[in-house]
Design a protein around this motif. Structure first.
Motif, PDB file in Angstrom:
ATOM      1  N   LYS A 180      12.332  18.263  -6.920  1.00 38.76           N
ATOM      2  CA  LYS A 180      12.563  17.557  -5.661  1.00 38.76           C
ATOM      3  C   LYS A 180      12.685  18.544  -4.505  1.00 38.76           C
ATOM      4  O   LYS A 180      12.118  18.331  -3.428  1.00 38.76           O
ATOM      5  N   ALA A 181      13.415  19.595  -4.742  1.00 34.43           N
ATOM      6  CA  ALA A 181      13.600  20.598  -3.691  1.00 34.43           C
ATOM      7  C   ALA A 181      12.268  21.240  -3.325  1.00 34.43           C
ATOM      8  O   ALA A 181      11.971  21.446  -2.144  1.00 34.43           O
ATOM      9  N   ALA A 200       0.831  -1.207   0.000  1.00 35.14           N
ATOM     10  CA  ALA A 200       0.000   0.000   0.000  1.00 35.14           C
ATOM     11  C   ALA A 200       0.863   1.254   0.000  1.00 35.14           C
ATOM     12  O   ALA A 200       0.547   2.243  -0.677  1.00 35.14           O
ATOM     13  N   ARG A 201       1.949   1.200   0.719  1.00 42.53           N
ATOM     14  CA  ARG A 201       2.846   2.357   0.774  1.00 42.53           C
ATOM     15  C   ARG A 201       3.390   2.686  -0.610  1.00 42.53           C
ATOM     16  O   ARG A 201       3.539   3.849  -0.972  1.00 42.53           O
ATOM     17  N   LYS A 202       3.683   1.657  -1.365  1.00 48.06           N
ATOM     18  CA  LYS A 202       4.160   1.882  -2.731  1.00 48.06           C
ATOM     19  C   LYS A 202       3.090   2.570  -3.562  1.00 48.06           C
ATOM     20  O   LYS A 202       3.378   3.457  -4.371  1.00 48.06           O
ATOM     21  N   ALA A 203       1.845   2.164  -3.359  1.00 47.87           N
ATOM     22  CA  ALA A 203       0.747   2.765  -4.107  1.00 47.87           C
ATOM     23  C   ALA A 203       0.608   4.248  -3.788  1.00 47.87           C
ATOM     24  O   ALA A 203       0.498   5.082  -4.686  1.00 47.87           O
ATOM     25  N   THR A 204       0.633   4.586  -2.511  1.00 44.07           N
ATOM     26  CA  THR A 204       0.463   5.998  -2.156  1.00 44.07           C
ATOM     27  C   THR A 204       1.688   6.811  -2.572  1.00 44.07           C
ATOM     28  O   THR A 204       1.553   7.980  -2.938  1.00 44.07           O
ATOM     29  N   GLU A 254       1.572  10.090  -4.868  1.00 39.48           N
ATOM     30  CA  GLU A 254       2.233  11.343  -4.520  1.00 39.48           C
ATOM     31  C   GLU A 254       3.161  11.795  -5.649  1.00 39.48           C
ATOM     32  O   GLU A 254       3.208  12.984  -5.992  1.00 39.48           O
ATOM     33  N   ALA A 255       3.858  10.846  -6.228  1.00 33.76           N
ATOM     34  CA  ALA A 255       4.767  11.185  -7.322  1.00 33.76           C
ATOM     35  C   ALA A 255       3.998  11.792  -8.491  1.00 33.76           C
ATOM     36  O   ALA A 255       4.439  12.773  -9.098  1.00 33.76           O
TER      37      ALA A 255
END
Lengths: 155, 155
Positions: A138-139, A121-125, A129-130
């Motif tokens: 990134k900054a 699930a963390r990968k999905a979120t 977000e990406a």
DNA sequence: CTTAATCGTTGACTTTATCAAGAGTTTAAG
DNA sequence: CTTAAACTCTTGATAAAGTCAACGATTAAG
């Protein structure tokens, strides 16, 4: 000069100049509306929503939250935590254990399979977000994170 | 080192180190939850909520939004706009007028008293925003506004 | 002219939010 | 020690918000 005749203008651009579009309150509302819709879609294959994901995340954090703490941190009413934990517990993803120091409280901890699901699930979120942040460097992303957390957790 | 025995730690601080607390999705959700709660309180004396305020704001923007445009810009379903406009119209704050170019659409415009109320309401939300941003410098506030709008209105 | 698409609206339905009250537990006061 | 107050989880009632399909009126396309 409200509308340029002959020009096809989409809805969003038409209202970018509105006073509302400059309000932080509105910007956060719209950001979170789009963001949670996207996150919910990405979490759907795992039978999770942002809500249940958030509970699972904290349950697997090693911080041993009580239901009260979950409610406060997630800005929810304590009574809303009950069915969320019920559902996760019913799927064997988290466990309710009485706090030995205070038997009124129940500590929520992720099980092994709960942690496995959380990893996915963390990968999905993270992917969601990406996608949301594609327009930011990134900054800038780190700046945004810092500024938001200083508002979300201000003393 | 999960908990420091003997130290009294409040709930928020306890979970600041969690992975969830670093997610933009969560930070925007929490920010908007706290923010809209505060804004609703400040708008209550005017018999407005964040929702009705947003509609009133766009109605008074001079941009002559249709209900469809309100729905899209506010991330709401078109059917949710109906009762919002109904209520504002019933109070004499906005008017529904058929779009001469397309009589299917109805353009929502603020009345004189609508604009007067909006002026007061805008002060209330500005105050709410000021309270929310006390921890940020002016420059940081503008940075946040810029970053958020690039996410909320990304192409 | 006919067909398809769009806009506002209604209605049904699910989800989320808010709030009060109760059972069990802990804390504080006397 | 005992009693009262405060706290945690839970339940239940009620309101608010979100989702979705369908309809009449209108417009656009073929």
């Amino acid at each position: 000069m409200a509308t340029k005749p002959g020009t096809t203008m989409n809805t969003i651009d038409r209202f970018l100049s509105s006073e509302l579009a400059g309000e932080i309150e509105f910007l956060t509302a719209r950001t979170r509306s789009l963001g949670s819709a996207r996150a919910n879609k990405l979490l759907e294959p795992l039978d999770l929503k942002v809500r249940s994901y958030s509970v699972l995340s904290l349950a697997c954090s090693g911080l041993a939250p009580t239901q009260r703490e979950l409610a406060e941190f997630l800005s929810l009413d304590p009574s809303q935590i009950v069915p969320l934990v019920d559902q996760l517990e019913g799927r064997g993803l988290v466990e309710r254990t009485a706090d030995p120091n205070d038997r009124r409280s129940k500590v929520i901890t992720g099980t092994t399979s709960g942690e496995q699901l959380y990893t996915k699930a963390r990968k999905a979120t993270a992917e969601g977000e990406a996608v949301a942040m594609t327009n930011l460097s990134k900054a800038e992303q780190e700046t945004l994170r810092d500024l938001l957390s200083r508002i979300a957790f201000r003393d």
